[in-house]
Design a protein around this motif. Sequence first.
Motif, PDB file in Angstrom:
ATOM      1  N   VAL A 146      51.864 126.790  10.405  1.00 54.44           N
ATOM      2  CA  VAL A 146      51.703 125.492  11.068  1.00 54.44           C
ATOM      3  C   VAL A 146      50.641 125.597  12.161  1.00 54.44           C
ATOM      4  N   ARG A 147      50.693 126.671  12.927  1.00 55.01           N
ATOM      5  CA  ARG A 147      49.705 126.867  13.996  1.00 55.01           C
ATOM      6  C   ARG A 147      48.300 126.971  13.410  1.00 55.01           C
ATOM      7  N   ALA A 148      48.160 127.702  12.304  1.00 56.56           N
ATOM      8  CA  ALA A 148      46.850 127.834  11.669  1.00 56.56           C
ATOM      9  C   ALA A 148      46.364 126.492  11.127  1.00 56.56           C
ATOM     10  N   ALA A 149      47.286 125.695  10.554  1.00 55.20           N
ATOM     11  CA  ALA A 149      46.907 124.393  10.009  1.00 55.20           C
ATOM     12  C   ALA A 149      46.441 123.448  11.107  1.00 55.20           C
ATOM     13  N   VAL A 150      47.139 123.455  12.234  1.00 58.92           N
ATOM     14  CA  VAL A 150      46.743 122.593  13.352  1.00 58.92           C
ATOM     15  C   VAL A 150      45.354 122.977  13.848  1.00 58.92           C
ATOM     16  N   ARG A 151      45.094 124.265  13.927  1.00 57.12           N
ATOM     17  CA  ARG A 151      43.781 124.710  14.390  1.00 57.12           C
ATOM     18  C   ARG A 151      42.673 124.328  13.408  1.00 57.12           C
ATOM     19  N   ARG A 152      42.991 124.331  12.127  1.00 59.35           N
ATOM     20  CA  ARG A 152      41.954 124.061  11.122  1.00 59.35           C
ATOM     21  C   ARG A 152      41.719 122.575  10.928  1.00 59.35           C
ATOM     22  N   TRP A 153      42.810 121.802  10.823  1.00 62.54           N
ATOM     23  CA  TRP A 153      42.668 120.395  10.455  1.00 62.54           C
ATOM     24  C   TRP A 153      42.963 119.413  11.594  1.00 62.54           C
ATOM     25  N   GLY A 154      43.553 119.865  12.666  1.00 60.66           N
ATOM     26  CA  GLY A 154      43.887 118.966  13.753  1.00 60.66           C
ATOM     27  C   GLY A 154      45.279 118.375  13.602  1.00 60.66           C
ATOM     28  N   VAL A 155      45.769 117.794  14.687  1.00 57.93           N
ATOM     29  CA  VAL A 155      47.144 117.296  14.713  1.00 57.93           C
ATOM     30  C   VAL A 155      47.332 116.122  13.764  1.00 57.93           C
ATOM     31  N   ALA A 156      46.463 115.148  13.811  1.00 57.83           N
ATOM     32  CA  ALA A 156      46.642 113.928  13.026  1.00 57.83           C
ATOM     33  C   ALA A 156      46.686 114.212  11.535  1.00 57.83           C
ATOM     34  N   ARG A 157      45.790 115.059  11.048  1.00 57.92           N
ATOM     35  CA  ARG A 157      45.758 115.353   9.616  1.00 57.92           C
ATOM     36  C   ARG A 157      46.974 116.145   9.160  1.00 57.92           C
ATOM     37  N   PRO A 194      57.751 116.392  15.337  1.00 58.29           N
ATOM     38  CA  PRO A 194      57.779 116.827  16.747  1.00 58.29           C
ATOM     39  C   PRO A 194      57.606 118.332  16.891  1.00 58.29           C
ATOM     40  N   TYR A 195      58.092 119.128  15.926  1.00 56.84           N
ATOM     41  CA  TYR A 195      57.888 120.566  15.994  1.00 56.84           C
ATOM     42  C   TYR A 195      56.399 120.885  15.966  1.00 56.84           C
ATOM     43  N   LEU A 196      55.669 120.222  15.081  1.00 54.66           N
ATOM     44  CA  LEU A 196      54.218 120.424  14.995  1.00 54.66           C
ATOM     45  C   LEU A 196      53.533 120.022  16.293  1.00 54.66           C
ATOM     46  N   LEU A 197      53.991 118.937  16.908  1.00 53.69           N
ATOM     47  CA  LEU A 197      53.424 118.528  18.197  1.00 53.69           C
ATOM     48  C   LEU A 197      53.663 119.595  19.263  1.00 53.69           C
ATOM     49  N   GLY A 198      54.837 120.230  19.216  1.00 53.78           N
ATOM     50  CA  GLY A 198      55.115 121.304  20.164  1.00 53.78           C
ATOM     51  C   GLY A 198      54.215 122.505  19.950  1.00 53.78           C
ATOM     52  N   VAL A 199      53.991 122.866  18.680  1.00 50.09           N
ATOM     53  CA  VAL A 199      53.080 123.971  18.370  1.00 50.09           C
ATOM     54  C   VAL A 199      51.672 123.643  18.863  1.00 50.09           C
ATOM     55  N   ALA A 200      51.229 122.406  18.618  1.00 49.49           N
ATOM     56  CA  ALA A 200      49.895 121.996  19.043  1.00 49.49           C
ATOM     57  C   ALA A 200      49.773 122.030  20.569  1.00 49.49           C
ATOM     58  N   HIS A 201      50.808 121.591  21.269  1.00 50.90           N
ATOM     59  CA  HIS A 201      50.759 121.584  22.732  1.00 50.90           C
ATOM     60  C   HIS A 201      50.709 123.001  23.277  1.00 50.90           C
ATOM     61  N   ALA A 202      51.440 123.922  22.660  1.00 47.91           N
ATOM     62  CA  ALA A 202      51.398 125.315  23.093  1.00 47.91           C
ATOM     63  C   ALA A 202      50.024 125.927  22.860  1.00 47.91           C
ATOM     64  N   ASP A 203      49.281 125.378  21.914  1.00 54.47           N
ATOM     65  CA  ASP A 203      47.950 125.886  21.585  1.00 54.47           C
ATOM     66  C   ASP A 203      46.868 125.235  22.439  1.00 54.47           C
ATOM     67  N   GLY A 204      47.280 124.471  23.453  1.00 61.55           N
ATOM     68  CA  GLY A 204      46.312 123.865  24.365  1.00 61.55           C
ATOM     69  C   GLY A 204      45.903 122.463  23.990  1.00 61.55           C
TER      70      GLY A 204
END
Length: 414
Positions: A146-157, A194-204
């Motif tokens: 999930v962390r890798a996906a957020v970094r690659r594609w962004g939160v919205a995608r 919401p879990y993904l939002l938490g991962v994204a927030h922890a990643d800055g």
Amino acid sequence: MSRDRTVDALRAYAIGGVVLGHWLVTGLVLTGDGGLHQASPLTALPGLAPVTWVLQTLGLFFFTAGFGSARSLARHGGGPGGWLARRLRRLLLPTVALLGVGAAVLLAATVVGTPDDTLTVALRLAVSPLWFLVPLVFLVAMTGPVRAAVRRWGVARCVAPAVAVIAAADLAVRLLPNGTDLPPVTVVVAWSVPYLLGVAHADGRLDGRRAAGALAGGGAAALAALLALGYPVSAVGVPGDGVSNLSPPSLLAVALAVTQVGLGLLARPALERLVARPLPGRAVTEVNRSAVRIYLWHQPVLVAVTALTARSGLTLPGLHTVPDDLGWVLARCCWLPLLAAVLVTVARTAQPAGHLRRRRQPGGGGVAGRSAECVPSAPQVYDHRRSGPPDLQEVIAVRDSDPPSRGRADGQPR
């Protein structure tokens, strides 16, 4: 990596909302044969449904879980397998303890002749909160991808496919014949948002008022639109209603979660000032330290207090009476301090001896600089002004930065 005390405060609010919400919507009515059956004040008082938007805090629950898991994984020096095993151990051991103690209590209650209705209610309320294990275990295991996906594609995608799946499930629920069960996939998909939002927030990501305002405003607009489309107003299930926003979780539950996350991030300055004060800061610390035990034991405590007081022969308002008017709600509020006192006692009693020894022994290293999911592994004096709780539970997010050689036999989940 320093602690994020704002997330600590949101975590404490999430746990408090779950406990208070359950205690206020769970009526246990005393029957003529001395048994108890479950009822909800929302059935007779639909006007209270908007209150559930404040007390149904599962979105914040999973948001803080995602934040803590991402922080923990970032700090972990070993392989992800050991990291995951220790996190799951800290989550599952208190659950096994609850099931063991609960089985013994139910057996004893059966032997002394407790009515079947009471035993059924007690079993259902003790086991029902454990549903969170399925989505939480899966999402914790998927933290790295999930962390890798957020970094690659962004939160919205990353969020968009989950929303599409939930929308399709909502449509199916309304089109399929009554009684048709859908696969429970939406339980995982809905809370992944919401879990993904938490991962994204922890990643800055999601820092700043613009991102927080977008979440709060977008979630609120979605809530209004869904209510206009006919979604139930209550954020939790109401007995007798054909459709629930929580079982399975609907788009409204997801929109509420996004709104709560946005509002929580907007409230960051106020929360930082709040937890900087001694009394609120200590309260946040204590709730975080015992989060798993509070979550697991709050419903058994309600049943135990209600059943034991019923043996006195008295029918007590707000505890044994039918929840059909505002008088019951007021009476139940008067019982909340007693329920909270019993829950605190149980949570402290259930705390492993190793944690108690660490808290009592003076000395030890400093804890400054630990992250929001950190749990110190050495005895030390704890100062809530410098760091987070030394026993923060994994139900919502806990650290796992200790190397395997220092793993604790009494480890607890978030």
